[in-house]
Design a protein around this motif. Structure first.
Motif, mmCIF file in Angstrom:
data_model
loop_
_atom_site.group_PDB
_atom_site.id
_atom_site.type_symbol
_atom_site.label_atom_id
_atom_site.label_comp_id
_atom_site.label_asym_id
_atom_site.label_seq_id
_atom_site.Cartn_x
_atom_site.Cartn_y
_atom_site.Cartn_z
ATOM 1 N N SER A 1 34.178 35.973 29.439
ATOM 2 C CA SER A 1 33.450 36.315 30.386
ATOM 3 C C SER A 1 34.188 36.623 31.448
ATOM 4 O O SER A 1 35.231 36.185 31.797
ATOM 5 C CB SER A 1 32.634 35.095 30.917
ATOM 6 O OG SER A 1 31.250 35.231 31.089
ATOM 7 N N VAL A 2 33.873 37.819 32.060
ATOM 8 C CA VAL A 2 34.407 38.287 33.183
ATOM 9 C C VAL A 2 33.471 38.399 34.436
ATOM 10 O O VAL A 2 32.463 39.113 34.484
ATOM 11 C CB VAL A 2 34.885 39.880 33.114
ATOM 12 C CG1 VAL A 2 35.590 40.473 34.027
ATOM 13 C CG2 VAL A 2 35.724 39.844 31.619
ATOM 14 N N VAL A 3 34.057 37.854 35.659
ATOM 15 C CA VAL A 3 33.145 37.830 36.708
ATOM 16 C C VAL A 3 34.125 38.571 37.889
ATOM 17 O O VAL A 3 35.342 38.031 38.109
ATOM 18 C CB VAL A 3 33.044 36.423 37.177
ATOM 19 C CG1 VAL A 3 32.244 36.318 38.563
ATOM 20 C CG2 VAL A 3 32.058 35.695 36.129
ATOM 21 N N ILE A 4 33.381 39.254 38.765
ATOM 22 C CA ILE A 4 34.188 39.876 39.935
ATOM 23 C C ILE A 4 33.300 39.522 41.099
ATOM 24 O O ILE A 4 32.256 40.131 41.230
ATOM 25 C CB ILE A 4 34.354 41.422 39.791
ATOM 26 C CG1 ILE A 4 35.133 41.430 38.644
ATOM 27 C CG2 ILE A 4 35.107 42.024 40.978
ATOM 28 C CD1 ILE A 4 35.456 43.016 38.082
ATOM 29 N N ILE A 5 33.887 38.909 42.018
ATOM 30 C CA ILE A 5 32.851 38.539 43.233
ATOM 31 C C ILE A 5 33.770 39.008 44.361
ATOM 32 O O ILE A 5 34.955 38.841 44.541
ATOM 33 C CB ILE A 5 32.785 36.972 43.446
ATOM 34 C CG1 ILE A 5 32.355 36.381 42.272
ATOM 35 C CG2 ILE A 5 31.992 37.036 44.845
ATOM 36 C CD1 ILE A 5 32.266 34.754 42.372
ATOM 37 N N VAL A 6 33.148 40.005 45.331
ATOM 38 C CA VAL A 6 33.672 40.269 46.427
ATOM 39 C C VAL A 6 33.059 39.705 47.547
ATOM 40 O O VAL A 6 31.874 39.510 47.889
ATOM 41 C CB VAL A 6 33.710 41.782 46.428
ATOM 42 C CG1 VAL A 6 34.082 42.527 47.591
ATOM 43 C CG2 VAL A 6 34.091 42.846 45.225
ATOM 44 N N GLU A 7 33.726 39.513 48.871
ATOM 45 C CA GLU A 7 33.452 38.637 49.656
ATOM 46 C C GLU A 7 34.266 39.008 51.033
ATOM 47 O O GLU A 7 35.240 39.422 51.089
ATOM 48 C CB GLU A 7 33.596 37.331 49.718
ATOM 49 C CG GLU A 7 32.236 36.670 48.716
ATOM 50 C CD GLU A 7 32.322 35.192 48.820
ATOM 51 O OE1 GLU A 7 32.895 34.433 49.555
ATOM 52 O OE2 GLU A 7 31.307 34.585 48.038
ATOM 53 N N GLN A 8 33.500 38.768 52.048
ATOM 54 C CA GLN A 8 34.296 38.739 53.386
ATOM 55 C C GLN A 8 35.109 37.515 53.535
ATOM 56 O O GLN A 8 35.125 36.575 52.757
ATOM 57 C CB GLN A 8 33.304 38.500 54.807
ATOM 58 C CG GLN A 8 32.310 39.279 54.775
ATOM 59 C CD GLN A 8 32.241 40.418 55.641
ATOM 60 O OE1 GLN A 8 33.442 40.666 55.973
ATOM 61 N NE2 GLN A 8 31.317 41.215 55.983
ATOM 62 N N LEU A 9 36.315 37.755 54.247
ATOM 63 C CA LEU A 9 37.241 36.620 54.193
ATOM 64 C C LEU A 9 37.847 36.324 55.579
ATOM 65 O O LEU A 9 38.225 37.394 56.449
ATOM 66 C CB LEU A 9 38.317 36.940 53.313
ATOM 67 C CG LEU A 9 39.597 35.963 53.167
ATOM 68 C CD1 LEU A 9 39.279 34.934 52.195
ATOM 69 C CD2 LEU A 9 40.729 36.630 52.878
ATOM 70 N N ALA A 10 37.810 35.286 56.089
ATOM 71 C CA ALA A 10 38.567 34.988 57.292
ATOM 72 C C ALA A 10 38.919 33.536 57.248
ATOM 73 O O ALA A 10 38.247 32.575 57.614
ATOM 74 C CB ALA A 10 37.617 35.013 58.625
ATOM 75 N N ILE A 11 39.904 33.084 56.517
ATOM 76 C CA ILE A 11 40.471 31.781 56.210
ATOM 77 C C ILE A 11 40.873 31.088 57.781
ATOM 78 O O ILE A 11 40.754 29.927 57.903
ATOM 79 C CB ILE A 11 41.046 31.311 55.053
ATOM 80 C CG1 ILE A 11 42.319 32.151 55.081
ATOM 81 C CG2 ILE A 11 40.282 31.536 53.789
ATOM 82 C CD1 ILE A 11 43.534 31.505 53.949
ATOM 83 N N TYR A 12 41.873 31.973 58.460
ATOM 84 C CA TYR A 12 42.518 31.424 59.517
ATOM 85 C C TYR A 12 42.084 32.329 60.858
ATOM 86 O O TYR A 12 42.129 33.477 60.645
ATOM 87 C CB TYR A 12 44.034 31.260 59.387
ATOM 88 C CG TYR A 12 44.253 30.226 58.333
ATOM 89 C CD1 TYR A 12 44.148 29.015 58.384
ATOM 90 C CD2 TYR A 12 45.265 30.683 57.157
ATOM 91 C CE1 TYR A 12 44.517 28.137 57.282
ATOM 92 C CE2 TYR A 12 45.726 29.801 56.261
ATOM 93 C CZ TYR A 12 45.260 28.431 56.389
ATOM 94 O OH TYR A 12 45.539 27.632 55.102
#
Ligand code: PLP
Length: 287
Positions: A109-120
């Motif tokens: 199974s292949v999943v691609i998730i795209v999200e905003q990112l701001a970890i620090y």
């Protein structure tokens, strides 16, 4: 938000995989975390190479060719209209039965998730992180080769739990010989007397793509760099310590096990490397 799931683009609510998926049952699968900077997929080739190498190593057949995977990444990005963010690409063994045997899982199974990112926060890049060293060992080469970016992150999760309990934001992992390997999800570097040092990955670290980019910057700019094993003592007495990773980029460590590193905030070499790294992120990507 559109998520790629086995050839379909579905909403977050529709994005579901089977409870019989061996990724869920056993952590049987692999993944990549990839950054998007100004619409470019940063180091796309390096991430896909690592993904396909991990797959080969665990005998997981990815149901997409390299080109199809690349196209799926680009299309997922396009549909999400995101110029800056983070891609999580997961390939699990797929649905099987309750047994371990991957032969019972006909299709990955292949999943691609795209999200905003701001970890620090930008502030954290100046102040640096408080860290602790932890007893939980990184997957060691005779157990699961750390070059495989597998879905088995239980060690790293235990490390996170341990660092949370100690009130630290990050942890530094050691191998069973006491050599420093990496953070819970980042590679580690120290700077001593102007020399930038990172442990060789065979000690038990992922071959990080950000790590590789930093090494390239050191070579190009003529900064003194070496790959060499080191212990916690070397970390405590380093002038600077920093972590590298796709999400974190280059972030300073200001404290390790109560010992203040250098001046207790991000040092000049770390900040310079962060600046150099940020200056290349838009060049080295797939548009
Ligand atoms: N080490 C571990 C255990 C990781 O999970 C990661 C991130 O994926 C890294 C290091 C950093 O690797 P990269 O720079 O490729 O993100």
């Amino acid at each position: 938000q559109w998520i790629y799931l086995d050839g379909q683009y579905v909403t977050k609510e529709e994005a579901k995989v089977s409870v019989y998926d061996h990724g869920f049952l056993y952590g049987d699968g692999i993944f990549e975390g990839i950054r998007i900077y100004n619409g470019n997929i940063f180091k796309c080739k390096q991430h896909l190479d690592r993904l396909y190498d991990s797959a080969k190593s665990i005998m997981l057949e990815i149901p997409l060719t390299y080109q199809e995977m690349q196209d799926a990444l680009v299309e997922t990005l396009r549909r999400n209209e995101l110029r800056n963010g983070y891609i999580r690409l997961v390939v699990s063994r797929g649905a099987g039965n309750l047994g371990l045997d991957p032969n019972r899982c006909p299709k990955a199974s292949v999943v691609i998730i795209v999200e905003q990112l701001a970890i620090y926060s930008e502030e954290a890049y100046k102040t640096g992180l408080k860290t602790v060293s932890v007893s939980t060992r990184r997957n060691i080469p005779d157990a699961l080769n750390p070059k495989i970016k597998s879905l088995n992150y239980l060690n790293n999760i235990l490390v996170k739990i341990q660092s949370n309990l100690s009130g630290a934001g990050e942890a530094i992992m050691l191998n069973s010989q006491g050599y420093v390997t990496e953070g819970s999800g980042d590679n580690i570097f120290i700077v001593k007397n102007g020399i930038i040092v990172t442990p060789p990955c065979y000690l038990g670290a992922l071959e990080g793509i950000t790590r590789e980019a930093i090494i390239e910057i050191c070579e190009k700019k003529g900064y003194k760099f070496k790959e060499q094993p080191f212990t916690l003592h070397d970390v405590y007495v380093a002038d600077e310590v920093f972590l590298t990773g796709t999400a974190a980029e280059v972030i300073a460590v200001r404290e390790v096990d109560g010992r203040v590193i250098g001046e207790g905030h991000a040092g000049p070499v770390t900040l310079k490397l962060l600046e150099e790294f940020r200056s290349i992120v838009e060049q080295d990507g797939l548009k």
